[in-house]
Design a protein around this motif. Structure first.
Motif, mmCIF file in Angstrom:
data_model
loop_
_atom_site.group_PDB
_atom_site.id
_atom_site.type_symbol
_atom_site.label_atom_id
_atom_site.label_comp_id
_atom_site.label_asym_id
_atom_site.label_seq_id
_atom_site.Cartn_x
_atom_site.Cartn_y
_atom_site.Cartn_z
ATOM 1 N N HIS A 12 37.306 39.778 30.988
ATOM 2 C CA HIS A 12 36.664 38.535 31.428
ATOM 3 C C HIS A 12 36.231 38.667 32.882
ATOM 4 C CE1 HIS A 12 35.786 34.266 31.806
ATOM 5 N NE2 HIS A 12 36.549 34.231 32.890
ATOM 6 N N ASP A 13 37.110 39.245 33.724
ATOM 7 C CA ASP A 13 36.773 39.431 35.130
ATOM 8 C C ASP A 13 35.560 40.341 35.268
ATOM 9 O OD1 ASP A 13 38.882 37.858 35.819
ATOM 10 O OD2 ASP A 13 40.249 39.498 36.295
ATOM 11 N N GLU A 14 35.486 41.377 34.437
ATOM 12 C CA GLU A 14 34.355 42.291 34.504
ATOM 13 C C GLU A 14 33.055 41.588 34.117
ATOM 14 O OE1 GLU A 14 34.592 46.014 32.651
ATOM 15 O OE2 GLU A 14 36.200 46.764 33.925
ATOM 16 N N ARG A 15 33.144 40.709 33.118
ATOM 17 C CA ARG A 15 31.942 39.960 32.730
ATOM 18 C C ARG A 15 31.482 39.068 33.876
ATOM 19 N NH1 ARG A 15 34.519 39.477 27.687
ATOM 20 N NH2 ARG A 15 35.193 37.342 28.162
ATOM 21 N N GLU A 16 32.444 38.453 34.551
ATOM 22 C CA GLU A 16 32.112 37.594 35.688
ATOM 23 C C GLU A 16 31.428 38.411 36.789
ATOM 24 O OE1 GLU A 16 32.418 34.230 36.278
ATOM 25 O OE2 GLU A 16 32.762 34.171 34.124
ATOM 26 N N LEU A 17 31.965 39.611 37.054
ATOM 27 C CA LEU A 17 31.365 40.468 38.067
ATOM 28 C C LEU A 17 29.950 40.871 37.662
ATOM 29 C CD1 LEU A 17 34.279 42.858 39.136
ATOM 30 C CD2 LEU A 17 33.152 41.134 40.532
ATOM 31 N N GLY A 18 29.764 41.129 36.371
ATOM 32 C CA GLY A 18 28.448 41.503 35.888
ATOM 33 C C GLY A 18 27.409 40.438 36.155
ATOM 34 N N VAL A 19 27.800 39.178 36.039
ATOM 35 C CA VAL A 19 26.890 38.066 36.320
ATOM 36 C C VAL A 19 26.593 37.993 37.820
ATOM 37 C CG1 VAL A 19 26.658 35.551 36.310
ATOM 38 C CG2 VAL A 19 27.617 36.729 34.318
ATOM 39 N N GLN A 20 27.617 38.252 38.625
ATOM 40 C CA GLN A 20 27.475 38.120 40.069
ATOM 41 C C GLN A 20 26.715 39.288 40.699
ATOM 42 O OE1 GLN A 20 31.507 37.730 41.399
ATOM 43 N NE2 GLN A 20 31.821 35.737 40.418
ATOM 44 N N TYR A 21 26.908 40.472 40.147
ATOM 45 C CA TYR A 21 26.291 41.660 40.752
ATOM 46 C C TYR A 21 24.905 41.909 40.154
ATOM 47 C CZ TYR A 21 30.032 42.983 43.822
ATOM 48 O OH TYR A 21 30.923 42.995 44.876
#
Length: 204
Positions: A12-21
């Motif tokens: 989930h954290d990685e998905r969030e980072l994907g949206v942010q980056y």
């Protein structure tokens, strides 16, 4: 069960980072400059989507020494909030990066000046280590220079991914040019004035 839950949180954290980056979408890729790149045009390949950050076929190697310098223009104004660096394998991972704001066309000599921020890099080949940028310093930014110096013992430095997190807004840098152009008298304006004079001139 706890271990499984932790894995879910991690993804989930990685998905969030994907949206942010996603600021790679706002880079003016045609005008990115990478100094001391071993292969012409290879530097721009490190700006890719979060999903493709582990694509090891796209990377840039340094040429005559272990330094690399990126001049990165954006298509608008950026408020930079974070950066992720994935370096090469073994000892080719860069060890230091210096950040400079709005210093277009920076050279290696100019990069020896005091940076706006500097990070000691950890070896990260999965793209999970975020470096917190000083947001107040890197607001209203249209150009970013990244100067990488040193690695862990290799002849060349390799970078496989540069991820940028932040906010984008349309730039106003070209507005002045447009306004000054519009302020100049236009031929059509003269024609309108002449037509008005002819119309208002009393008939003798």
């Amino acid at each position: 069960m706890a271990h499984s839950h932790g894995c879910c949180n991690h993804s989930h954290d990685e998905r969030e980072l994907g949206v942010q980056y996603n600021l790679y979408e706002k880079i003016d890729l045609h005008n990115v400059e990478c100094l001391n790149e071993y292969g012409d045009g290879s530097g721009v390949k490190v700006f890719k989507s979060w999903e493709n950050r582990l694509d090891h076929t796209k990377f840039v190697d340094s040429d005559v020494d272990d330094e690399l310098l990126f001049n990165i223009p954006f298509t608008g104004d950026i408020k930079l909030k974070g950066i992720i660096i994935i370096g090469g394998p073994d000892q080719s991972h860069p060890s230091v990066v210096k950040l400079f704001k709005n210093r277009e066309g920076m050279t290696f000599d100019q990069a020896e000046s005091e940076p706006d921020q500097k990070f000691e890099l950890v070896v990260d080949q999965n793209g999970v280590h975020e470096y917190p940028v000083k947001v107040a310093k890197f607001s209203s930014m249209h150009h970013l220079s990244l100067h990488f110096t040193g690695n862990h013992g290799a002849d060349r430095t390799r970078i496989e991914y540069i991820g940028l997190k932040g906010e984008w807004s349309p730039g106003h840098r070209h507005g002045v040019t447009i306004c000054s152009y519009e302020a100049l008298p236009q031929q059509s304006d003269h024609e309108k004035e002449k037509a008005f004079d002819d119309f208002s001139r009393p008939v003798s």
